[in-house]
Design a protein around this motif. Structure first.
Motif, mmCIF file in Angstrom:
data_model
loop_
_atom_site.group_PDB
_atom_site.id
_atom_site.type_symbol
_atom_site.label_atom_id
_atom_site.label_comp_id
_atom_site.label_asym_id
_atom_site.label_seq_id
_atom_site.Cartn_x
_atom_site.Cartn_y
_atom_site.Cartn_z
ATOM 1 N N GLY A 114 10.667 8.479 4.137
ATOM 2 C CA GLY A 114 9.974 8.853 2.903
ATOM 3 C C GLY A 114 9.350 10.235 3.056
ATOM 4 N N TYR A 115 9.454 11.025 2.025
ATOM 5 C CA TYR A 115 8.945 12.403 2.015
ATOM 6 C C TYR A 115 7.537 12.449 2.609
ATOM 7 N N ASP A 116 7.346 13.375 3.559
ATOM 8 C CA ASP A 116 6.119 13.386 4.364
ATOM 9 C C ASP A 116 5.575 14.807 4.451
ATOM 10 N N TYR B 191 0.888 -1.167 0.000
ATOM 11 C CA TYR B 191 0.000 0.000 0.000
ATOM 12 C C TYR B 191 0.923 1.213 0.000
ATOM 13 N N SER B 192 0.792 2.068 -1.010
ATOM 14 C CA SER B 192 1.663 3.245 -1.136
ATOM 15 C C SER B 192 0.855 4.373 -1.746
ATOM 16 N N ARG B 193 0.419 5.320 -0.937
ATOM 17 C CA ARG B 193 -0.485 6.350 -1.447
ATOM 18 C C ARG B 193 0.004 7.788 -1.282
ATOM 19 N N HIS B 194 0.753 8.051 -0.200
ATOM 20 C CA HIS B 194 1.022 9.450 0.150
ATOM 21 C C HIS B 194 1.827 10.133 -0.952
ATOM 22 N N HIS B 195 3.010 9.630 -1.236
ATOM 23 C CA HIS B 195 3.825 10.182 -2.332
ATOM 24 C C HIS B 195 4.409 9.067 -3.200
ATOM 25 N N GLY B 196 3.910 7.838 -3.043
ATOM 26 C CA GLY B 196 4.490 6.719 -3.802
ATOM 27 C C GLY B 196 5.891 6.363 -3.327
ATOM 28 N N ASN B 197 6.245 6.755 -2.103
ATOM 29 C CA ASN B 197 7.605 6.514 -1.599
ATOM 30 C C ASN B 197 7.905 5.019 -1.481
ATOM 31 N N THR B 198 6.942 4.295 -0.926
ATOM 32 C CA THR B 198 7.163 2.863 -0.697
ATOM 33 C C THR B 198 7.283 2.133 -2.039
ATOM 34 N N LEU B 199 6.454 2.523 -2.969
ATOM 35 C CA LEU B 199 6.500 1.895 -4.295
ATOM 36 C C LEU B 199 7.852 2.142 -4.968
ATOM 37 N N SER C 5 8.967 -0.841 4.784
ATOM 38 C CA SER C 5 8.140 0.351 5.027
ATOM 39 C C SER C 5 8.943 1.617 4.816
ATOM 40 N N THR C 6 8.227 2.715 4.573
ATOM 41 C CA THR C 6 8.828 4.048 4.582
ATOM 42 C C THR C 6 8.028 4.903 5.557
ATOM 43 N N TYR C 7 8.720 5.852 6.175
ATOM 44 C CA TYR C 7 8.073 6.663 7.219
ATOM 45 C C TYR C 7 8.699 8.053 7.231
ATOM 46 N N GLY C 8 7.912 9.026 7.723
ATOM 47 C CA GLY C 8 8.407 10.401 7.736
ATOM 48 C C GLY C 8 9.437 10.651 8.815
ATOM 49 N N GLY C 9 9.128 10.265 10.040
ATOM 50 C CA GLY C 9 10.055 10.587 11.123
ATOM 51 C C GLY C 9 9.959 9.658 12.314
ATOM 52 N N ALA C 10 8.803 9.001 12.493
ATOM 53 C CA ALA C 10 8.607 8.149 13.673
ATOM 54 C C ALA C 10 7.736 6.971 13.283
ATOM 55 N N LYS C 11 8.374 5.806 13.181
ATOM 56 C CA LYS C 11 7.591 4.690 12.624
ATOM 57 C C LYS C 11 6.778 3.945 13.670
ATOM 58 N N GLY D 112 3.577 2.424 3.523
ATOM 59 C CA GLY D 112 3.959 3.643 4.205
ATOM 60 C C GLY D 112 3.483 3.492 5.646
ATOM 61 N N ILE D 113 4.107 4.243 6.554
ATOM 62 C CA ILE D 113 3.630 4.201 7.945
ATOM 63 C C ILE D 113 2.584 5.305 8.117
ATOM 64 N N TYR D 114 1.409 4.890 8.522
ATOM 65 C CA TYR D 114 0.302 5.826 8.729
ATOM 66 C C TYR D 114 -0.184 5.643 10.164
ATOM 67 N N GLY D 115 -0.087 6.701 10.981
ATOM 68 C CA GLY D 115 -0.494 6.551 12.392
ATOM 69 C C GLY D 115 0.365 5.511 13.095
ATOM 70 N N PHE D 116 1.685 5.580 12.845
ATOM 71 C CA PHE D 116 2.683 4.751 13.545
ATOM 72 C C PHE D 116 2.576 3.259 13.255
ATOM 73 N N ALA D 117 1.937 2.886 12.151
ATOM 74 C CA ALA D 117 1.781 1.455 11.860
ATOM 75 C C ALA D 117 1.607 1.234 10.361
HETATM 76 C C1 LIG Z 1 -2.276 9.970 7.052
HETATM 77 C C2 LIG Z 1 -0.778 9.868 7.230
HETATM 78 C C3 LIG Z 1 -0.271 9.428 8.456
HETATM 79 C C4 LIG Z 1 1.128 9.322 8.632
HETATM 80 N N1 LIG Z 1 1.613 8.884 9.833
HETATM 81 C C5 LIG Z 1 2.951 8.780 10.020
HETATM 82 C C6 LIG Z 1 3.491 8.313 11.262
HETATM 83 O O1 LIG Z 1 2.785 7.956 12.197
HETATM 84 N N2 LIG Z 1 4.841 8.269 11.397
HETATM 85 C C7 LIG Z 1 5.689 8.646 10.390
HETATM 86 O O2 LIG Z 1 6.903 8.580 10.566
HETATM 87 N N3 LIG Z 1 5.219 9.065 9.175
HETATM 88 C C8 LIG Z 1 3.870 9.145 8.979
HETATM 89 N N4 LIG Z 1 3.386 9.567 7.756
HETATM 90 C C9 LIG Z 1 4.350 9.804 6.656
HETATM 91 C C10 LIG Z 1 4.489 8.566 5.765
HETATM 92 O O3 LIG Z 1 4.775 7.410 6.513
HETATM 93 C C11 LIG Z 1 5.617 8.726 4.742
HETATM 94 O O4 LIG Z 1 5.462 9.895 3.987
HETATM 95 C C12 LIG Z 1 5.667 7.488 3.847
HETATM 96 O O5 LIG Z 1 6.862 7.517 3.100
HETATM 97 C C13 LIG Z 1 4.459 7.427 2.919
HETATM 98 O O6 LIG Z 1 4.576 6.321 2.064
HETATM 99 P P1 LIG Z 1 3.841 6.268 0.638
HETATM 100 O O7 LIG Z 1 4.267 7.487 -0.145
HETATM 101 O O8 LIG Z 1 4.354 4.991 0.063
HETATM 102 O O9 LIG Z 1 2.378 6.227 0.940
HETATM 103 C C14 LIG Z 1 2.014 9.684 7.568
HETATM 104 C C15 LIG Z 1 1.476 10.121 6.340
HETATM 105 C C16 LIG Z 1 0.102 10.216 6.164
HETATM 106 C C17 LIG Z 1 -0.450 10.690 4.840
#
Ligand SMILES: Cc1cc2nc3c(=O)[nH]c(=O)nc-3n(C[C@H](O)[C@H](O)[C@H](O)COP(=O)(O)O)c2cc1C
Length: 155
Positions: free
Chosen positions: A112-114, A8-16, A80-86, A52-57
């Motif tokens: 991953g860019y967040d 599942y990769s929706r935010h910026h396609g980082n995981t993909l 997984s990819t995450y912005g700052g806190a996975k 991607g990590i969404y809501g720490f999971a």
């Molecule tokens: C709704 C939402 C919730 C997120 N929650 C977290 C989080 O809890 N911790 C974190 O480090 N990054 C969080 N992020 C940032 C994403 O994990 C990060 O940008 C990731 O690379 C997105 O992957 P994707 O582009 O493959 O979807 C969140 C992003 C979104 C849109």
């Protein structure tokens, strides 16, 4: 040696982006867990689950997909990819793997860019990620996963 990675990769396609770098090495199918087609995973030698990590999971859609389609005892790995806190990251996936008696071969994560929520106001965090170095580390990880499978090594 045939592998699949369900993602599942929706935010910026980082995981993909990370998965495409891995899959460049051949014999790997990338499966979007939001496709509505029935999927068969028993023909693969190992299965990755990625999010991607969404809501720490991991996204719930990945966990639900694995619950439905992951065959008992199949070797798995997590990406997984995450912005700052996975947070708990792939923990729910590890629990599910245990329930299904699936050996866990390894786990890879990178930033991953967040631009979620307030981060948008500052132009986002983890800008430029995954970068070339992240992608090279991802390829290395994937080579190790293949080697483990070829050697029959399990955790
Ligand atoms: C709704 C939402 C919730 C997120 N929650 C977290 C989080 O809890 N911790 C974190 O480090 N990054 C969080 N992020 C940032 C994403 O994990 C990060 O940008 C990731 O690379 C997105 O992957 P994707 O582009 O493959 O979807 C969140 C992003 C979104 C849109």
């Amino acid at each position: 040696m045939k592998l699949a990675i369900c993602y599942y990769s929706r935010h910026h396609g980082n995981t993909l982006k990370v998965l495409k770098a891995m899959a460049q090495q051949g014999d790997t199918d990338l499966i979007d867990v939001t496709t509505r087609q029935a999927v068969r995973l028993d023909g693969y030698d190992g299965i990755g689950f990625a999010s991607g990590i969404y809501g720490f999971a991991f996204h719930k859609a990945v966990v639900a997909f694995a619950r439905q389609y992951l065959p008992e005892g199949k070797p798995v790995f997590f990406v997984s990819t995450y912005g700052g806190a996975k947070g708990s990251g792939a923990a729910a996936m590890a629990d599910l793997a245990r329930e299904k008696h699936c050996p866990v071969l390894g786990e890879f994560s990178c930033r991953g860019y967040d631009t979620f929520g307030p981060f948008r106001l500052v132009g986002g965090i983890a800008k430029g990620h995954p970068d070339a170095r992240d992608l090279e580390e991802a390829r290395q990880f994937f080579r190790k996963i293949r080697q483990r499978l070829e050697g029959g090594e399990q955790s």
